[in-house]
Design an enzyme around this catalytic site. Structure first.
Site, PDB file in Angstrom:
ATOM      1  N   ARG A 229       0.939  -1.191   0.040  1.00  0.00           N
ATOM      2  CA  ARG A 229      -0.087   0.053   0.061  1.00  0.00           C
ATOM      3  C   ARG A 229       0.717   1.306   0.188  1.00  0.00           C
ATOM      4  O   ARG A 229       1.961   1.038   0.105  1.00  0.00           O
ATOM      5  CB  ARG A 229      -0.967  -0.004   1.234  1.00  0.00           C
ATOM      6  CG  ARG A 229      -0.681  -0.581   2.521  1.00  0.00           C
ATOM      7  CD  ARG A 229       0.354  -0.034   3.289  1.00  0.00           C
ATOM      8  NE  ARG A 229       0.430   1.455   3.374  1.00  0.00           N
ATOM      9  CZ  ARG A 229       1.153   2.179   3.854  1.00  0.00           C
ATOM     10  NH1 ARG A 229       2.398   2.038   3.588  1.00  0.00           N
ATOM     11  NH2 ARG A 229       0.898   3.714   3.913  1.00  0.00           N
TER      12      ARG A 229
ATOM     13  N   ARG B  82      -7.435   0.036  -6.658  1.00  0.00           N
ATOM     14  CA  ARG B  82      -7.791   0.985  -5.740  1.00  0.00           C
ATOM     15  C   ARG B  82      -7.975   2.334  -6.524  1.00  0.00           C
ATOM     16  O   ARG B  82      -7.234   2.583  -7.113  1.00  0.00           O
ATOM     17  CB  ARG B  82      -6.580   0.938  -4.649  1.00  0.00           C
ATOM     18  CG  ARG B  82      -6.388  -0.121  -3.830  1.00  0.00           C
ATOM     19  CD  ARG B  82      -5.635  -0.151  -2.719  1.00  0.00           C
ATOM     20  NE  ARG B  82      -6.100   0.749  -1.632  1.00  0.00           N
ATOM     21  CZ  ARG B  82      -5.449   1.357  -0.507  1.00  0.00           C
ATOM     22  NH1 ARG B  82      -4.190   1.275  -0.537  1.00  0.00           N
ATOM     23  NH2 ARG B  82      -5.960   2.106   0.284  1.00  0.00           N
TER      24      ARG B  82
ATOM     25  N   ASP C 239      -1.933  11.266  -2.018  1.00  0.00           N
ATOM     26  CA  ASP C 239      -2.439  10.086  -3.068  1.00  0.00           C
ATOM     27  C   ASP C 239      -2.932  10.738  -4.369  1.00  0.00           C
ATOM     28  O   ASP C 239      -2.529   9.958  -5.347  1.00  0.00           O
ATOM     29  CB  ASP C 239      -3.540   9.243  -2.342  1.00  0.00           C
ATOM     30  CG  ASP C 239      -2.937   8.157  -1.332  1.00  0.00           C
ATOM     31  OD1 ASP C 239      -3.159   8.479  -0.212  1.00  0.00           O
ATOM     32  OD2 ASP C 239      -2.703   7.151  -1.561  1.00  0.00           O
TER      33      ASP C 239
ATOM     34  N   ASN D 191      -5.285  12.380   0.978  1.00  0.00           N
ATOM     35  CA  ASN D 191      -4.341  11.766   1.790  1.00  0.00           C
ATOM     36  C   ASN D 191      -4.953  10.911   2.763  1.00  0.00           C
ATOM     37  O   ASN D 191      -6.169  10.929   2.870  1.00  0.00           O
ATOM     38  CB  ASN D 191      -3.290  12.521   2.225  1.00  0.00           C
ATOM     39  CG  ASN D 191      -1.980  11.630   2.791  1.00  0.00           C
ATOM     40  OD1 ASN D 191      -1.503  10.862   2.040  1.00  0.00           O
ATOM     41  ND2 ASN D 191      -1.601  11.681   4.335  1.00  0.00           N
ATOM     42  N   LYS D 192      -4.307   9.840   3.448  1.00  0.00           N
ATOM     43  CA  LYS D 192      -4.797   9.240   4.475  1.00  0.00           C
ATOM     44  C   LYS D 192      -6.023   9.966   5.269  1.00  0.00           C
ATOM     45  O   LYS D 192      -5.665  10.951   5.681  1.00  0.00           O
ATOM     46  CB  LYS D 192      -3.885   8.625   5.341  1.00  0.00           C
ATOM     47  CG  LYS D 192      -4.415   7.598   6.230  1.00  0.00           C
ATOM     48  CD  LYS D 192      -5.353   6.458   5.793  1.00  0.00           C
ATOM     49  CE  LYS D 192      -4.949   5.490   4.567  1.00  0.00           C
ATOM     50  NZ  LYS D 192      -5.735   4.942   3.852  1.00  0.00           N
TER      51      LYS D 192
HETATM   52  O1  MRU Z   1      -4.611   3.184   2.271  1.00  0.00           O
HETATM   53  P1  MRU Z   1      -3.145   3.477   2.093  1.00  0.00           P
HETATM   54  O2  MRU Z   1      -2.193   2.725   3.351  1.00  0.00           O
HETATM   55  O3  MRU Z   1      -2.543   2.873   0.901  1.00  0.00           O
HETATM   56  O4  MRU Z   1      -2.913   4.801   2.154  1.00  0.00           O
HETATM   57  C1  MRU Z   1      -1.410   5.672   2.219  1.00  0.00           C
HETATM   58  C2  MRU Z   1      -1.348   6.959   2.384  1.00  0.00           C
HETATM   59  O5  MRU Z   1      -2.431   7.577   2.377  1.00  0.00           O
HETATM   60  C3  MRU Z   1      -0.255   7.500   2.150  1.00  0.00           C
HETATM   61  O6  MRU Z   1      -0.018   8.696   3.217  1.00  0.00           O
HETATM   62  C4  MRU Z   1       0.078   8.286   0.829  1.00  0.00           C
HETATM   63  O7  MRU Z   1      -0.256   7.115  -0.289  1.00  0.00           O
HETATM   64  C5  MRU Z   1       1.372   8.544   0.429  1.00  0.00           C
HETATM   65  S1  MRU Z   1       2.678   7.361   0.433  1.00  0.00           S
HETATM   66  C6  MRU Z   1       4.052   7.940   0.252  1.00  0.00           C
END
Ligand code: MRU
Length: 357
Positions: free
Chosen positions: A47, A90, A240, A250-251
């Site tokens: 991920r 995704r 993202d 982002n997350k």
């Molecule tokens: O759901 P995930 O774990 O793939 O989400 C990841 C994130 O939100 C990260 O902060 C983002 O992808 C940046 S990774 C360098």
């Protein structure tokens, strides 16, 4: 300093570290089927936006390498199916689509030049390896540029995991922190646990600890308290997808951190490669937000922690550009107005360490 290796192309296949099992176990699997790579992305064996891109490129290469097609025409129709399968894993991280588009361009070049299937297969594998190499170089450039914005000493905060595990390089946000730390900044990282999937607690805490960078793990509802008490010098997170106006997905939880940062006068930075830009959409309203399973909220590591009630799980949120002090990329540092600075960075040659505003 320790750098985790979430994915590697090997003679045997694509080897991935199972991030679902960290930090308890370090288990890797070897994939030889692109459908299994797609499943691994969907189920979060791997991920993090850039790492998902590397996995998609390698998945495409695997699909082509193991194809039994006997003609370029047959390979081309299989290729479309391979790309579609990987694209449906995704929806939010644009790096996934960027990597697939890049593999499509290479496939068109190769099939335009030769009908020799072994040459096409070799070319596609080399392209996937090249994507991985470039991601590593990109992270290092982001790290160098962003490190200058980190305080000389004191606390910094991040969110989720934007480290080596998420990028297959040194990390974007954690790459910035890592480079600053190596340059002698005396940093201490506050790591929000990042419910519900706990990328902060399980992955960022693990990476920083293994890398010898001091940290304190906090729960997500402590963020406001730590920002208000005035001892956080900067916040840096990954991204993202970044829309043309700078709005950044982002997350989940990043938006509230950014708002609290503004309220408390703490600069909030994004560290991300140019491949994370999506200049085809004007603003964050157009970013598709992945909705994940409610069970990831009602259960922790398979153990039920809530009654059997409805639960929501948007996996990402969008931080409006007005909360972002700067965006660190491998080509330079973007500042508001982002509509102009992001466009100029996207059009500029790589690795020009200019500050664009
Ligand atoms: O759901 P995930 O774990 O793939 O989400 C990841 C994130 O939100 C990260 O902060 C983002 O992808 C940046 S990774 C360098």
């Amino acid at each position: 300093m320790y750098v985790a290796q979430p994915i590697e192309w090997t003679e045997r296949g694509v080897v991935m570290l199972d991030q679902r099992r960290l930090p308890a176990e370090e288990i890797s699997y070897t994939y030889t089927d692109y459908r299994e790579v797609a499943k691994a992305i969907r189920e979060m064996v791997i991920r993090g936006a850039p790492a998902i891109g590397v996995a998609a490129a390698m998945g495409v290469a695997l699909g082509i390498l193991h194809s039994s097609a006997k003609s370029v025409e047959a390979l081309r129709s299989e290729f479309a199916e391979i790309c579609d399968t990987l694209a449906k894993t995704r929806p939010t991280a644009v790096d996934l689509f960027w990597a697939i588009e890049r593999m499509k361009r290479r496939f068109a070049e190769l099939t335009g030049k030769t009908r020799d299937l072994s040459k096409i297969k070799h070319g596609m594998v080399e392209e996937a390896k090249q994507v991985h190499l470039e991601k590593r170089a990109t992270d290092e450039a982001i790290g160098r540029l962003g490190a200058e914005f980190m305080p000389r000493e004191g606390q910094v905060m991040t969110q989720c995991n934007a480290g080596a595990l998420a990028t297959a390089g040194i990390g974007t946000a954690l790459g910035v922190i890592r480079v600053a730390y190596q340059q002698g900044h005396k940093l201490h990282v506050l790591v929000p646990e990042t419910r519900p999937y706990l990328q902060g607690a399980r992955l960022t805490a693990w990476e920083l600890h293994k890398g010898g960078i001091p940290l304190t793990l906090i729960t997500d509802n402590m963020v406001g308290h730590f920002l208000k008490t005035g001892k956080v010098g900067a916040i840096v997170t990954g991204a993202d997808r970044i829309a043309a106006n700078g709005d950044t997905a982002n997350k989940i939880g990043t938006y509230q951190i950014a708002v609290l940062a503004k309220e408390n006068g703490v600069p909030f930075y994004i560290a991300a490669p140019v491949s994370t830009f999506d200049l085809s959409i004007p603003d964050g309203e157009h970013i598709p937000i992945e909705e994940r399973s409610a069970a990831e909220v009602t259960h922790l590591q398979g153990v039920r922690i809530a009654p059997d009630v409805p639960a929501a799980h948007p996996a990402f949120d969008v931080t409006p550009a007005k909360y972002i002090a700067a965006i660190f990329t491998e080509r330079g540092v973007a500042r508001a107005p982002y509509t102009e600075s992001l466009r100029r960075l996207a059009a500029s040659a790589s690795h020009t360490a200019a500050s664009i505003s």
